[in-house]
Design a protein around this motif. Structure first.
Motif, PDB file in Angstrom:
ATOM      1  N   LEU A 143       0.836  -1.183   0.000  1.00  0.00           N
ATOM      2  CA  LEU A 143       0.000   0.000   0.000  1.00  0.00           C
ATOM      3  C   LEU A 143       0.880   1.246   0.000  1.00  0.00           C
ATOM      4  N   ARG A 144       0.761   2.051  -1.065  1.00  0.00           N
ATOM      5  CA  ARG A 144       1.453   3.334  -1.074  1.00  0.00           C
ATOM      6  C   ARG A 144       0.521   4.377  -0.458  1.00  0.00           C
ATOM      7  N   TYR A 145       1.070   5.165   0.415  1.00  0.00           N
ATOM      8  CA  TYR A 145       0.233   6.132   1.108  1.00  0.00           C
ATOM      9  C   TYR A 145       1.026   7.398   1.421  1.00  0.00           C
ATOM     10  N   SER A 146       0.329   8.436   1.795  1.00  0.00           N
ATOM     11  CA  SER A 146       0.961   9.653   2.293  1.00  0.00           C
ATOM     12  C   SER A 146       0.178  10.143   3.505  1.00  0.00           C
ATOM     13  N   VAL A 147       0.885  10.761   4.406  1.00  0.00           N
ATOM     14  CA  VAL A 147       0.265  11.384   5.575  1.00  0.00           C
ATOM     15  C   VAL A 147       0.753  12.826   5.640  1.00  0.00           C
ATOM     16  N   GLY A 148      -0.158  13.748   5.768  1.00  0.00           N
ATOM     17  CA  GLY A 148       0.225  15.149   5.860  1.00  0.00           C
ATOM     18  C   GLY A 148      -0.454  15.839   7.023  1.00  0.00           C
ATOM     19  N   SER A 149       0.246  16.786   7.616  1.00  0.00           N
ATOM     20  CA  SER A 149      -0.347  17.604   8.668  1.00  0.00           C
ATOM     21  C   SER A 149      -0.043  19.069   8.393  1.00  0.00           C
ATOM     22  N   GLU A 150      -0.969  19.920   8.747  1.00  0.00           N
ATOM     23  CA  GLU A 150      -0.803  21.356   8.544  1.00  0.00           C
ATOM     24  C   GLU A 150      -1.383  22.109   9.731  1.00  0.00           C
ATOM     25  N   ILE A 151      -0.584  23.035  10.240  1.00  0.00           N
ATOM     26  CA  ILE A 151      -1.076  23.917  11.284  1.00  0.00           C
ATOM     27  C   ILE A 151      -1.752  25.083  10.574  1.00  0.00           C
ATOM     28  N   ARG A 152      -3.057  25.113  10.622  1.00  0.00           N
ATOM     29  CA  ARG A 152      -3.792  26.077   9.800  1.00  0.00           C
ATOM     30  C   ARG A 152      -4.024  27.421  10.484  1.00  0.00           C
ATOM     31  N   LYS A 153      -3.959  27.461  11.799  1.00  0.00           N
ATOM     32  CA  LYS A 153      -4.292  28.705  12.468  1.00  0.00           C
ATOM     33  C   LYS A 153      -3.636  28.755  13.834  1.00  0.00           C
ATOM     34  N   ALA A 154      -2.957  29.841  14.112  1.00  0.00           N
ATOM     35  CA  ALA A 154      -2.362  30.030  15.428  1.00  0.00           C
ATOM     36  C   ALA A 154      -3.203  31.020  16.222  1.00  0.00           C
ATOM     37  N   VAL A 155      -3.402  30.759  17.481  1.00  0.00           N
ATOM     38  CA  VAL A 155      -4.176  31.648  18.339  1.00  0.00           C
ATOM     39  C   VAL A 155      -3.394  31.959  19.604  1.00  0.00           C
ATOM     40  N   THR A 156      -3.784  33.003  20.298  1.00  0.00           N
ATOM     41  CA  THR A 156      -3.094  33.395  21.520  1.00  0.00           C
ATOM     42  C   THR A 156      -4.086  33.509  22.673  1.00  0.00           C
ATOM     43  N   ALA A 157      -3.542  33.625  23.851  1.00  0.00           N
ATOM     44  CA  ALA A 157      -4.374  33.706  25.045  1.00  0.00           C
ATOM     45  C   ALA A 157      -5.043  35.068  25.205  1.00  0.00           C
ATOM     46  N   SER A 158      -4.702  36.042  24.380  1.00  0.00           N
ATOM     47  CA  SER A 158      -5.236  37.393  24.555  1.00  0.00           C
ATOM     48  C   SER A 158      -6.743  37.468  24.390  1.00  0.00           C
ATOM     49  N   GLY A 159      -7.339  36.551  23.635  1.00  0.00           N
ATOM     50  CA  GLY A 159      -8.778  36.552  23.454  1.00  0.00           C
ATOM     51  C   GLY A 159      -9.486  35.582  24.360  1.00  0.00           C
ATOM     52  N   GLY A 160      -8.781  35.049  25.337  1.00  0.00           N
ATOM     53  CA  GLY A 160      -9.369  34.095  26.255  1.00  0.00           C
ATOM     54  C   GLY A 160      -9.061  32.649  25.930  1.00  0.00           C
ATOM     55  N   TRP A 161      -8.599  32.398  24.695  1.00  0.00           N
ATOM     56  CA  TRP A 161      -8.272  31.038  24.294  1.00  0.00           C
ATOM     57  C   TRP A 161      -6.794  30.757  24.537  1.00  0.00           C
ATOM     58  N   ALA A 162      -6.488  29.531  24.879  1.00  0.00           N
ATOM     59  CA  ALA A 162      -5.108  29.145  25.150  1.00  0.00           C
ATOM     60  C   ALA A 162      -4.257  29.226  23.890  1.00  0.00           C
ATOM     61  N   VAL A 163      -2.973  29.493  24.074  1.00  0.00           N
ATOM     62  CA  VAL A 163      -2.031  29.514  22.952  1.00  0.00           C
ATOM     63  C   VAL A 163      -2.028  28.147  22.279  1.00  0.00           C
ATOM     64  N   GLY A 164      -2.135  28.140  20.965  1.00  0.00           N
ATOM     65  CA  GLY A 164      -2.178  26.885  20.220  1.00  0.00           C
ATOM     66  C   GLY A 164      -2.657  27.136  18.815  1.00  0.00           C
ATOM     67  N   GLY A 165      -3.464  26.262  18.266  1.00  0.00           N
ATOM     68  CA  GLY A 165      -3.959  26.433  16.913  1.00  0.00           C
ATOM     69  C   GLY A 165      -4.792  25.257  16.467  1.00  0.00           C
ATOM     70  N   THR A 166      -4.918  25.125  15.153  1.00  0.00           N
ATOM     71  CA  THR A 166      -5.718  24.059  14.562  1.00  0.00           C
ATOM     72  C   THR A 166      -4.848  23.191  13.666  1.00  0.00           C
ATOM     73  N   VAL A 167      -4.973  21.893  13.817  1.00  0.00           N
ATOM     74  CA  VAL A 167      -4.218  20.931  13.025  1.00  0.00           C
ATOM     75  C   VAL A 167      -5.138  20.276  12.013  1.00  0.00           C
ATOM     76  N   ASP A 168      -4.701  20.244  10.751  1.00  0.00           N
ATOM     77  CA  ASP A 168      -5.442  19.554   9.703  1.00  0.00           C
ATOM     78  C   ASP A 168      -4.609  18.355   9.273  1.00  0.00           C
ATOM     79  N   VAL A 169      -5.161  17.156   9.393  1.00  0.00           N
ATOM     80  CA  VAL A 169      -4.456  15.916   9.058  1.00  0.00           C
ATOM     81  C   VAL A 169      -5.142  15.267   7.864  1.00  0.00           C
ATOM     82  N   ALA A 170      -4.351  14.880   6.852  1.00  0.00           N
ATOM     83  CA  ALA A 170      -4.916  14.267   5.654  1.00  0.00           C
ATOM     84  C   ALA A 170      -4.240  12.944   5.350  1.00  0.00           C
ATOM     85  N   VAL A 171      -5.052  11.941   5.078  1.00  0.00           N
ATOM     86  CA  VAL A 171      -4.599  10.648   4.573  1.00  0.00           C
ATOM     87  C   VAL A 171      -5.377  10.447   3.277  1.00  0.00           C
ATOM     88  N   PRO A 172      -4.815  10.872   2.134  1.00  0.00           N
ATOM     89  CA  PRO A 172      -5.571  10.895   0.878  1.00  0.00           C
ATOM     90  C   PRO A 172      -6.240   9.570   0.553  1.00  0.00           C
TER      91      PRO A 172
END
Length: 307
Positions: free
Chosen positions: A157-186
């Motif tokens: 089985l040939r495959y690929s796995v990809g991850s992308e950090i799509r958005k970074a956020v900070t604690a200034s708006g009440g949300w913890a420092v971090g972001g959103t991860v997008d994971v793809a297995v085509p």
């Protein structure tokens, strides 16, 4: 805990091994050998611990994105969790304030003012972001994210796995420092979810990463590649520190405005139970890892839980 519009007073108790392999993978879309990776998106095998730090207790400034709160029952804070929370801000989170009392507010509350505070939770965290810290206890390691299709034995089985950090956020708006991860297995799976940095975070994740490889399954077996987040899922409390709020009266009670009301409390902290908060491993080089999973033809397909 009170608000001034309620009439009579009420009280609430208080993947690449080296550069040459990476180049080869990019050119040929497949690794020559499906070996354990020390860079990029790591590959592990069942029964082998990946070796990343997954703390038993974590803390973060702000509210972890993706955490559940509306129907989560309250739990008492443990000492280990509290020790982590104190690292967020020593002035806001300390034992002296804790001695004033902790009021836990969850969906089961029947107290009018506590219900008002809970009903205006989003406003609360937006207006008073600097007063917030999350303290959590580990509920699960390496949560499952996606998987390839199952392949029958005697095939590759040939495959690929990809991850992308799509958005970074900070604690200034009440949300913890971090972001959103997008994971793809085509061709089979995709996952989008949030992550949070703990106070001990030491290794940033790359903004994007992709690995191309193959899975060779022997005759008489079946197999697939599972993808897991490198971190833990935590359950705990969001602390709202009353430190820095105006004094309400000579008794030392403090107050704040919320939902058009004036709320006051003698407690040092108002706490809201949270669950399903994903906090990244503090030392992981990648957002996800791959797990090579095979099993006999005549055995049931294993579930997605990390072995």
């Amino acid at each position: 805990m009170h608000h001034d519009s309620s009439g009579a007073g009420t009280h609430h108790l208080g993947v690449a091994v080296c550069t040459s392999r990476r180049h080869a993978a990019a050119l040929h879309q497949v690794e020559d050998v499906e070996s354990d990776a020390v860079a990029g998106i790591p590959l592990v095998r069942p029964g082998i611990d990946p070796g990343y730090t997954i703390p038993a207790h974590v803390a973060a400034a702000g509210v972890p994105r993706g955490a559940q709160w509306k129907t989560v029952p309250g739990v008492e804070p443990c000492e280990e969790q509290w020790a982590e929370v104190k690292q967020v801000c020593t002035e806001c989170f300390n034992d002296a304030e804790r001695e004033r009392g902790i009021t836990i507010i969850d969906h089961r509350t029947g107290h009018a003012t506590a219900r008002l505070v809970l009903d205006h939770f989003e406003e609360l965290i937006s207006r008073y972001a600097g007063h917030l810290a999350f303290g959590g206890c580990l509920a699960a390691r390496y949560p499952w994210r996606a998987a390839t299709a199952v392949i029958e034995g005697g095939a590759r089985l040939r495959y690929s796995v990809g991850s992308e950090i799509r958005k970074a956020v900070t604690a200034s708006g009440g949300w913890a420092v971090g972001g959103t991860v997008d994971v793809a297995v085509p061709g089979h799976g995709r996952f989008t979810g949030s992550y949070t940095h703990g106070v001990g975070n030491a290794s940033p994740w790359p903004s994007s990463d992709t690995v191309h490889s193959h899975l060779l399954v022997e005759p008489g077996e079946r197999g697939r590649i599972d993808v897991y987040g490198i971190g833990g899922v935590y359950t705990g409390l969001l602390y709202l520190a009353m430190t820095g709020f105006p004094e309400h009266d000579e008794s030392g009670a403090r107050c704040f405005d919320l939902g058009g009301h004036h709320v006051w409390t003698t407690s040092g902290y108002l706490c809201f139970p949270l669950k399903d908060a994903f906090v990244k491993s503090p030392d992981a080089p990648a957002a996800v890892l791959r797990l090579r999973r095979t099993w006999p033809d005549d055995a049931p397909e294993p579930g997605p839980a990390f072995p």
